[in-house]
Structures are given as C-alpha cells and as structure tokens.
Design an enzyme around this catalytic site. Sequence first.
Site, PDB file in Angstrom:
ATOM      1  CG  HIS A  49     -11.587  -0.193   0.132  1.00  0.00           C
ATOM      2  ND1 HIS A  49     -10.955   1.002  -1.530  1.00  0.00           N
ATOM      3  CD2 HIS A  49     -10.149  -0.329   0.997  1.00  0.00           C
ATOM      4  CE1 HIS A  49      -9.471   1.462  -0.547  1.00  0.00           C
ATOM      5  NE2 HIS A  49      -9.303   0.599   0.728  1.00  0.00           N
ATOM      6  CE1 TYR A  86      -6.850   4.096  -2.507  1.00  0.00           C
ATOM      7  CE2 TYR A  86      -4.898   4.076  -0.033  1.00  0.00           C
ATOM      8  CZ  TYR A  86      -6.041   3.862  -0.830  1.00  0.00           C
ATOM      9  OH  TYR A  86      -6.933   3.047  -0.482  1.00  0.00           O
ATOM     10  CB  SER A  96      -1.263   0.109   1.532  1.00  0.00           C
ATOM     11  OG  SER A  96      -1.598   1.001   1.330  1.00  0.00           O
ATOM     12  CB  THR A 125      -7.226   1.987  -4.871  1.00  0.00           C
ATOM     13  OG1 THR A 125      -6.233   0.819  -4.926  1.00  0.00           O
ATOM     14  CG2 THR A 125      -7.941   1.564  -4.132  1.00  0.00           C
ATOM     15  CE  LYS A 149      -7.572  -3.967  -2.956  1.00  0.00           C
ATOM     16  NZ  LYS A 149      -7.820  -2.145  -2.647  1.00  0.00           N
TER      17      LYS A 149
HETATM   18  C1  LIG Z   1      -6.836  -2.939   7.584  1.00  0.00           C
HETATM   19  C2  LIG Z   1      -6.783  -2.958   5.475  1.00  0.00           C
HETATM   20  C3  LIG Z   1      -6.468  -1.406   5.184  1.00  0.00           C
HETATM   21  C4  LIG Z   1      -6.449  -1.322   3.874  1.00  0.00           C
HETATM   22  N1  LIG Z   1      -5.873  -0.561   3.262  1.00  0.00           N
HETATM   23  C5  LIG Z   1      -6.047  -0.299   2.188  1.00  0.00           C
HETATM   24  C6  LIG Z   1      -4.986   0.137   0.936  1.00  0.00           C
HETATM   25  O1  LIG Z   1      -4.465   0.858   1.508  1.00  0.00           O
HETATM   26  N2  LIG Z   1      -4.919   0.555  -0.424  1.00  0.00           N
HETATM   27  C7  LIG Z   1      -5.708   0.163  -1.039  1.00  0.00           C
HETATM   28  O2  LIG Z   1      -6.240  -0.224  -1.760  1.00  0.00           O
HETATM   29  N3  LIG Z   1      -6.792  -1.497  -0.597  1.00  0.00           N
HETATM   30  C8  LIG Z   1      -7.153  -0.980   1.058  1.00  0.00           C
HETATM   31  N4  LIG Z   1      -7.618  -2.421   1.740  1.00  0.00           N
HETATM   32  C9  LIG Z   1      -8.776  -3.286   1.022  1.00  0.00           C
HETATM   33  C10 LIG Z   1      -8.013  -4.143   0.497  1.00  0.00           C
HETATM   34  O3  LIG Z   1      -7.135  -3.741   0.063  1.00  0.00           O
HETATM   35  C11 LIG Z   1      -8.866  -5.640   0.087  1.00  0.00           C
HETATM   36  O4  LIG Z   1      -9.733  -4.825  -1.488  1.00  0.00           O
HETATM   37  C12 LIG Z   1      -9.983  -5.992   0.888  1.00  0.00           C
HETATM   38  O5  LIG Z   1      -9.468  -5.896   2.635  1.00  0.00           O
HETATM   39  C13 LIG Z   1     -10.645  -7.045   0.520  1.00  0.00           C
HETATM   40  O6  LIG Z   1     -11.579  -7.996   1.323  1.00  0.00           O
HETATM   41  P1  LIG Z   1     -11.121  -8.520   2.696  1.00  0.00           P
HETATM   42  O7  LIG Z   1     -10.479  -7.566   3.945  1.00  0.00           O
HETATM   43  O8  LIG Z   1     -12.515  -9.363   3.263  1.00  0.00           O
HETATM   44  O9  LIG Z   1     -10.799  -9.903   1.962  1.00  0.00           O
HETATM   45  C14 LIG Z   1      -7.311  -2.414   3.013  1.00  0.00           C
HETATM   46  C15 LIG Z   1      -8.060  -3.469   3.357  1.00  0.00           C
HETATM   47  C16 LIG Z   1      -7.872  -3.639   4.924  1.00  0.00           C
HETATM   48  C17 LIG Z   1      -8.991  -4.209   5.653  1.00  0.00           C
END
Ligand SMILES: Cc1cc2nc3c(=O)[nH]c(=O)nc-3n(C[C@H](O)[C@H](O)[C@H](O)COP(=O)(O)O)c2cc1C
Length: 393
Positions: free
Chosen positions: A283, A136, A113, A162, A259
């Site tokens: 997300h 981002y 990330s 994203t 994404k």
């Molecule tokens: C704590 C946390 C932080 C996240 N940070 C980002 C991020 O910085 N950038 C991003 O594109 N997605 C982020 N996501 C989304 C994840 O990349 C992903 O799309 C999502 O966790 C998928 O769902 P799941 O947790 O049920 O597997 C984050 C998710 C979580 C749980």
Amino acid sequence: MPGPVDPPRIVTVADLRRVAKKRLPRAVFDYIDGGADAEVTLRENCRAFDDVVFRPRCAVATPRCDLDTTVLGARLRVPFLLAPVGSSRLFYPRGEEVAARAAGVAGTTYILSTLSGCPLQDVVRASGGPVWYQLYLIGGRDVALGAIARARDAGCAALVVTIDTPVSGLRERDVRNGVKALVSGKPFAMLPHVFQFLAKPRWLAAYFRDGGLMKFPNIVLPDGPMPYADVGAALEQSMVSWNDLRWIREAWRGPIVVKGVHTGDDARRAIDEGAGAIVVSNHGGRQLDGVAASVRMLPEVVAAVRGRAEVLFDGGIRRGSDVVKALCLGARAVLVGRAYAYGLGAAGGAGVTRAIDILRNDIVRTLTLLGVASTAALDASSVDVPADWLRPH
Ligand SMILES: Cc1cc2nc3c(=O)[nH]c(=O)nc-3n(C[C@H](O)[C@H](O)[C@H](O)COP(=O)(O)O)c2cc1C
C-alpha cells in the site's frame, strides 16, 4: 517556449513532486506523500531498488523497443497501470476523470478507488481505455454489492480487492495537519487548520469551482452517497477476509485482482480463492510500517505463484528503471501510485501525462542500454539481487 511541465523544469518524477508540493495545501500534499508511523517502509520501498543492479549486454542493437504487454487479456502500450489513489479529486478538479483520460490516451489501465470523488460511470466514460474498480467494503456487504453491480454495468474490466487495510495505518502527518477536524465540517474545530489552505488561493479557487468538499459518489449508503469523512475512519470499516472473496467473486463474475499481497503464502491463498492476478504491494508504505520493501518480496511471491496467476507489483516506483527491475524479477506489469499522483497535483492531466512520458522514456532508454529489445524479453538474467532475497521461507 517550454510549458510548465516540460524540461528543463520537469525532468523526473521528483520534479513533479516538487511542483505538487508548491501548488497543494500542506494537508493535501502530505496525504499523497506520507506513509504510516515512522515511514520506514515508505522509504525502503524506494531505497530497495538500489539493491537491484543491472547486468547489461552491450553491443546489442535494439532498433525499436517494444513495451506492449497484456494484463488479464487486455493489451497495454506501457508495462504500468495507474494504481487506485483515493480522493484524487482533492489534488485537481475532477481528478479521477482527468487521470483516467491520461491513462486511456497512453494506452493503459486506470484503477479507480472506492474512495473516489467522481462517479465511476463518469470515469469510465472519460477514460477511453480499460478501467478496473478497486473495492473496499465500506458501508458493508449490501453497499459493496451495489458498487459491484454499477462497476459491471459501467464496463469495468476487473475488480481489485485490497486486502491490507483491516484498519488504516497511522498516517502521522494527517493527524498533525488536522485532517480529522478539517473534514468534520465543524467551523471551530477546523479553524486552527485552515491557514494552510488560505496560503494556496489558486488551489482553493479551483477546489470550490469543482464543488468544494465532495461526497464519495461510489459508496451509496441507504440515505445517499457517503459524505466526505476522514479516510482513516472510512478504512476502519472496510476489513475484508478470505471468506468475503467468495461472495464477491459470485457477485462480480469477472476477473478478480487481489491487491496487498506481502508473502508467498498469501499469494497462494489468493489464487486458491479465484484471483486471476495479484498485486505484490504494501500500500505504498501507508499501512503496516516495518514490512519489507515491496520489491524485496517480489521474488518470493513469483516463486510461490509458479505461473498460476499474473503477478503485478507496486511500491516505490519513481523511475522507469524501477519498472524494468520489477519486470526482470518476474512482475508482468506494475502499478504506479504517487508517481502520477504528484503529476496530477502539480498540473492536472498535463502532469499525469508528463509522469507517464517520463516513465515510458526511462523504460525505453533502460532497455536499450541493457541490450534487450522488449519488456517481454526481460528476465532475471538482466539483474543481480542480494543473495538473501532468494532465501526460501
Ligand atoms: C494518496 C494515496 C491514496 C491511496 N488510496 C488507495 C486506495 O483508495 N485503495 C488502494 O487499494 N490503494 C490506495 N493507495 C495505494 C496505491 O494503490 C499503491 O498501492 C501505492 O501508492 C503504491 O506505492 P507508490 O505510491 O510508491 O507507487 C493509495 C496511495 C496513495 C499515495
């Protein structure tokens, strides 16, 4: 003598979640575990997998299940990648490096990330496998161009853009836990919220040994790396539009993954703008609450893409059988977010490795019970979905 993440203590991802909840301060656990608003989409992402039911072929011998796949030309030993998860360094010291190393050992890709607490060069070095960089536009175009150049120089294999964060979703748990005040650095504002940290002295000691409140080393502003701030506030400056994809593509000159695709229309648009792969994702229910479960959107997007790009998927995966269902519905591979983040929060690298092992073992067992010898051979004939999932839009 079983270790702390071995059976019988840890059998499922839900067990890792339970241990993470015990080890982490409430604000950190809720940051991982929570979603936007009423968390309807967060819950639906998991629940909707129950609507997909298997159709096994029995009495078929599958002596050795083959899980190998390729994503953007790179061979993966398991059909899942580790999703970008911001601030992983809060969950465990050097969290992003630790997770990337576990991914590399397992033969899969780690997606870093922008909101990482570890420098991207250190993460690539730690990984030993492919690393993708998730972008981002925090800090604006020049700051992003700097990050793109560093990601390319460090050897990142793809850039993930994203598109579902024009503002941050309202993560109500973060507000209640005082996250804004906690990262403000103002002692009086922080005071009412610090007890949740004092209640976890082991986590607190590890956190300070790792340097304490860190910066975001991959967001290099004119006066240096961006100080740690409320993630919500940072996301508010990170709107990306289709027009941005053009200059991003020119600057990166490598594979682009878009994404946050929710619909067939956006999938087609992303491919027209040059995406080599897309991720069907909401997300993890952290952005617009009330959108359909991610798996519910997968058939529509796969139909719209018609093989013009690789379709990846994330959202709600907690078991290997969920991975298999998404592959049956046309995903080439999936991303897992919380499944490994719980492992990282529970026990660092050992926890991430355990999460990967749980999913891998589940997938092998599910394939064997389905009578399918490899993930590559999975298709829609192994599942039934509710009829209205396939309704054309
Ligand atoms: C704590 C946390 C932080 C996240 N940070 C980002 C991020 O910085 N950038 C991003 O594109 N997605 C982020 N996501 C989304 C994840 O990349 C992903 O799309 C999502 O966790 C998928 O769902 P799941 O947790 O049920 O597997 C984050 C998710 C979580 C749980």
